[in-house]
Design an enzyme around this catalytic site. Structure first.
Site, short mmCIF file in Angstrom:
data_model
loop_
_atom_site.label_atom_id
_atom_site.label_comp_id
_atom_site.label_asym_id
_atom_site.label_seq_id
_atom_site.Cartn_x
_atom_site.Cartn_y
_atom_site.Cartn_z
N PHE A 127 0.85 -1.19 0.00
CA PHE A 127 0.00 0.00 0.00
C PHE A 127 0.88 1.23 0.00
O PHE A 127 1.76 1.37 0.86
CB PHE A 127 -0.94 0.03 1.21
CG PHE A 127 -1.84 1.23 1.20
CD1 PHE A 127 -2.98 1.25 0.40
CD2 PHE A 127 -1.54 2.37 1.94
CE1 PHE A 127 -3.79 2.36 0.35
CE2 PHE A 127 -2.35 3.49 1.88
CZ PHE A 127 -3.48 3.48 1.09
N ASP A 212 9.17 2.60 1.63
CA ASP A 212 8.00 3.32 2.12
C ASP A 212 7.90 3.04 3.62
O ASP A 212 7.43 1.98 4.03
CB ASP A 212 6.74 2.85 1.37
CG ASP A 212 5.47 3.53 1.87
OD1 ASP A 212 5.51 4.15 2.95
OD2 ASP A 212 4.44 3.41 1.19
N LYS A 241 2.69 9.26 8.75
CA LYS A 241 1.91 8.87 9.94
C LYS A 241 2.44 9.37 11.30
O LYS A 241 1.91 10.32 11.84
CB LYS A 241 1.72 7.36 9.93
CG LYS A 241 0.84 6.93 8.75
CD LYS A 241 0.28 5.55 8.91
CE LYS A 241 -0.90 5.33 7.98
NZ LYS A 241 -0.54 4.81 6.66
C1 LIG Z 1 -0.86 5.13 5.29
C2 LIG Z 1 0.17 4.75 4.28
C3 LIG Z 1 0.38 5.52 3.12
C4 LIG Z 1 -0.50 6.69 2.76
O1 LIG Z 1 -0.40 7.73 3.67
P1 LIG Z 1 -1.46 8.94 3.62
O2 LIG Z 1 -0.95 9.90 4.65
O3 LIG Z 1 -2.80 8.36 3.94
O4 LIG Z 1 -1.41 9.50 2.26
C5 LIG Z 1 1.39 5.14 2.28
N1 LIG Z 1 2.17 4.09 2.54
C6 LIG Z 1 2.01 3.34 3.65
C7 LIG Z 1 2.92 2.18 3.90
C8 LIG Z 1 1.00 3.63 4.55
O5 LIG Z 1 0.81 2.86 5.63
#
Ligand SMILES: *Cc1c(COP(=O)(O)O)cnc(C)c1O
Length: 391
Positions: A127, A212, A241
């Protein structure tokens, strides 16, 4: 209701939080093992971050990025001194940080190396966000439905399948992008050996390695950044986050060789690195470093997984307890939506990671008593499910 129905919301309206606890509009108290999806890593309304924000609110809210600010300089120094990165770009969210990482990777190949590599290899079940480009990078079809045509240049391969990654590399490949723990996709820790192999593969083919760390960063997995477990350094990594303890802020960090690829005018964000956000980032990082919060998360994570394994040992519906630090998944042998709803009714907030995994994301200062309380409730609900007394 005048909101877009984009979220399947739980039937709870939260109004107040402190530490590990949240209260709803009925006055009911909850133990929070979600942390707003790995955001409030220091708990709700942590004093030091709160005080820094209050001070900043009286001083300066916003200036545009055509000026220098103390906050960005200090926040970037804290991040680079405590990571493998040499430069930081501040933005407002995880998707925006990943978008910046993808743009940087492409522009580095185009403008610094002078080739036309643009493709990015990502992983199934990953994701990476909800913008058109980051949802294309995401390895899940459900986030793409109805949004085509999607941007070109993304290839998905199975996790831990090195042969598939090698087969996907061609003379247009620019980078490999991976979450060190696949979080939303099921809480799947990536093996250190696999990360090492990806690093070697990238070095051999002249590709960039992008991590990421939007969910795994900021102490969540027991290190300040998850890449520090394996010792494999990415060329680029992203944060969001937990970065501002709940104040919205994201960051894209990269090593020195990538810095010239983002020359003046190539990328920007109006709110990126606003003084208020920087006050939150600085106070969050200083707290994490001074209290060694990542080490606390590592210890608490071990304890949580041990307690869960003990409590659920005899339960046939619990297939596996896995995770890293305080990013923990309970793999069940059945859909868990009902169990999650029942836990909410019993005052424990947890979330799913895919249909059959309960994901636990307590704050990183969670106590053993709170972990015991959560483990007891989870085991009770899963036990009742076996006995047939709960959905
Ligand atoms: C939550 C998340 C995102 C997206 O972050 P947003 O602040 O909602 O755009 C991207 N990558 C990972 C691994 C995530 O957990």
């Amino acid at each position: 209701m005048s909101l877009f129905p984009t979220y399947a919301r739980y039937p709870i309206r939260l109004v107040r939080g402190k530490g590990s606890r949240l209260w709803d509009d009925q006055g009911k108290e909850y133990l929070d093992f979600m942390s707003g999806l790995a955001v409030t890593n220091l708990g709700h309304v942590p004093d030091r971050v709160r005080d820094a924000l209050v001070r900043q609110l009286d001083r300066l809210w916003h200036v545009c990025n055509l000026f220098h600010t103390e906050g960005q300089e200090l926040a970037a120094r804290l991040l680079t001194e405590n990571s493998c990165a040499d430069a930081v770009f501040f933005c407002n969210s995880g998707a925006e940080a990943n978008e910046a990482a993808i743009k940087l990777a492409r522009r580095y190949h185009r403008k610094v190396l002078g080739n036309d590599r643009y493709k990015i290899i990502t992983f199934e079940r990953s994701f990476h966000g909800r913008t058109l480009t980051t949802l294309t990078a995401t390895g899940q079809d459900k986030v793409k439905d109805g949004f085509d045509p999607l941007p070109d240049g993304f290839v998905h391969v199975p996790l831990h399948d090195l042969a598939a990654v090698e087969a996907a590399v061609d003379d247009r490949t620019a980078a490999i992008m991976i979450e060190p723990v696949v979080a939303e996709g099921g809480v799947l820790p990536v093996e250190d050996d696999f990360l090492r192999s990806l690093r070697e593969l990238c070095d051999r083919h002249g590709l960039l390695l992008i991590f990421d760390e939007v969910q795994t960063g900021m102490g969540r997995t027991g290190k300040l950044f998850a890449y520090q477990h394996s010792g494999v350094e990415p060329d680029i990594f992203t944060l969001a986050k937990g970065l501002g303890s709940g104040f919205p802020v994201g960051a894209m960090l990269a090593k020195e060789h990538l810095v010239p690829a983002f020359s003046p005018g190539t990328h920007a964000s109006t709110f990126g690195g606003t003084p208020i956000a920087m006050a939150a980032v600085i106070a969050t990082l200083e707290t994490m470093l001074e209290l060694d919060v990542p080490a606390k998360a590592a210890e608490a994570g071990e304890y949580l997984m041990r307690r869960l394994r003990e409590e659920t040992r005899d339960l046939p519906n619990v297939a596996e307890i896995r995770g890293k630090g305080l990013l923990v998944g309970i793999q069940c042998a059945h859909p868990v939506a009902d169990a999650v709803a029942e836990l909410h009714r019993r005052g424990l907030l947890v979330v799913t990671a895919g249909p059959e995994v309960i994901r636990l994301l307590p704050n990183l200062l969670v106590t053993r008593e709170e972990i015991d309380e959560a483990a007891d409730k989870i085991a009770a609900v899963l036990r009742e499910r076996v006995a047939g007394t709960v959905g």
